[in-house]
Design a protein around this motif. Structure first.
Motif, mmCIF file in Angstrom:
data_model
loop_
_atom_site.group_PDB
_atom_site.id
_atom_site.type_symbol
_atom_site.label_atom_id
_atom_site.label_comp_id
_atom_site.label_asym_id
_atom_site.label_seq_id
_atom_site.Cartn_x
_atom_site.Cartn_y
_atom_site.Cartn_z
ATOM 1 N N GLY A 3 6.450 10.226 -2.704
ATOM 2 C CA GLY A 3 5.687 8.986 -2.628
ATOM 3 C C GLY A 3 6.205 8.119 -1.500
ATOM 4 N N SER A 4 5.354 7.246 -1.004
ATOM 5 C CA SER A 4 5.753 6.307 0.044
ATOM 6 C C SER A 4 4.967 5.014 -0.143
ATOM 7 C CB SER A 4 5.496 6.894 1.433
ATOM 8 O OG SER A 4 4.114 7.073 1.638
ATOM 9 N N THR A 5 5.520 3.927 0.375
ATOM 10 C CA THR A 5 4.865 2.628 0.288
ATOM 11 C C THR A 5 5.232 1.778 1.486
ATOM 12 O OG1 THR A 5 4.448 0.703 -1.116
ATOM 13 C CG2 THR A 5 6.686 1.546 -1.089
ATOM 14 N N HIS B 291 0.854 -1.179 0.000
ATOM 15 C CA HIS B 291 0.000 0.000 0.000
ATOM 16 C C HIS B 291 0.891 1.230 0.000
ATOM 17 C CE1 HIS B 291 -3.794 -2.051 0.760
ATOM 18 N NE2 HIS B 291 -3.103 -2.868 1.543
ATOM 19 N N GLY B 292 0.418 2.314 -0.606
ATOM 20 C CA GLY B 292 1.232 3.520 -0.636
ATOM 21 C C GLY B 292 0.437 4.733 -1.026
ATOM 22 N N GLU B 293 1.158 5.831 -1.181
ATOM 23 C CA GLU B 293 0.543 7.089 -1.580
ATOM 24 C C GLU B 293 1.560 7.924 -2.335
ATOM 25 O OE1 GLU B 293 -0.586 9.045 2.011
ATOM 26 O OE2 GLU B 293 1.452 9.665 2.460
ATOM 27 N N VAL B 294 1.057 8.814 -3.158
ATOM 28 C CA VAL B 294 1.903 9.772 -3.862
ATOM 29 C C VAL B 294 1.284 11.155 -3.700
ATOM 30 C CG1 VAL B 294 2.795 8.135 -5.567
ATOM 31 C CG2 VAL B 294 0.719 9.414 -6.058
ATOM 32 N N GLY B 295 2.109 12.169 -3.820
ATOM 33 C CA GLY B 295 1.609 13.531 -3.711
ATOM 34 C C GLY B 295 2.463 14.481 -4.510
#
Length: 115
Positions: free
Chosen positions: A78-80, A61-65
């Motif tokens: 980004g992170s995961t 799971h992760g996110e980007v911005g």
């Protein structure tokens, strides 16, 4: 004017009367019995993403911005989190940005104070 309003308020009859509603003893016992009964069989839980209910989600799971600001400022990150084995995990994060005239630089209008 205030005295007139006060006099009218005192002279007006009370319209809201308090009412108390109570269950009879039979209704109270029926409600308690119905609340204490358990369903004969538990409701089935839905299968989500092919996983059994209650099983851990072992996917990454992760996110980007990103941001765009004034004066040419911009950044992306980004992170995961990645599962490792049965109970481990690793988390990674990366980011880069450009902040020309950032806070405290001579180009920053908030940092310009007379010396």
């Amino acid at each position: 004017m205030r005295l007139l309003l006060l006099a009218l308020a005192l002279a007006a009859p009370a319209t809201a009367q308090e009412q108390v509603y109570r269950l009879s003893e039979e209704d109270k016992q029926a409600a308690l019995e119905a609340a204490s009964r358990q369903p004969e069989k538990p409701l089935p839980l839905p299968v989500v993403d092919g996983r059994a209910p209650g099983s851990p989600d072992r996917r990454a799971h992760g996110e980007v911005g990103m941001m765009i600001g004034t004066g040419g400022s911009r950044a992306i990150w980004g992170s995961t989190s990645i599962p490792l084995g049965d109970s481990g995990s690793a988390s990674l994060g990366l980011g880069t940005g450009r902040f020309p005239g950032g806070f405290g630089s001579p180009q920053d209008p908030l940092a310009r104070t007379p010396r």
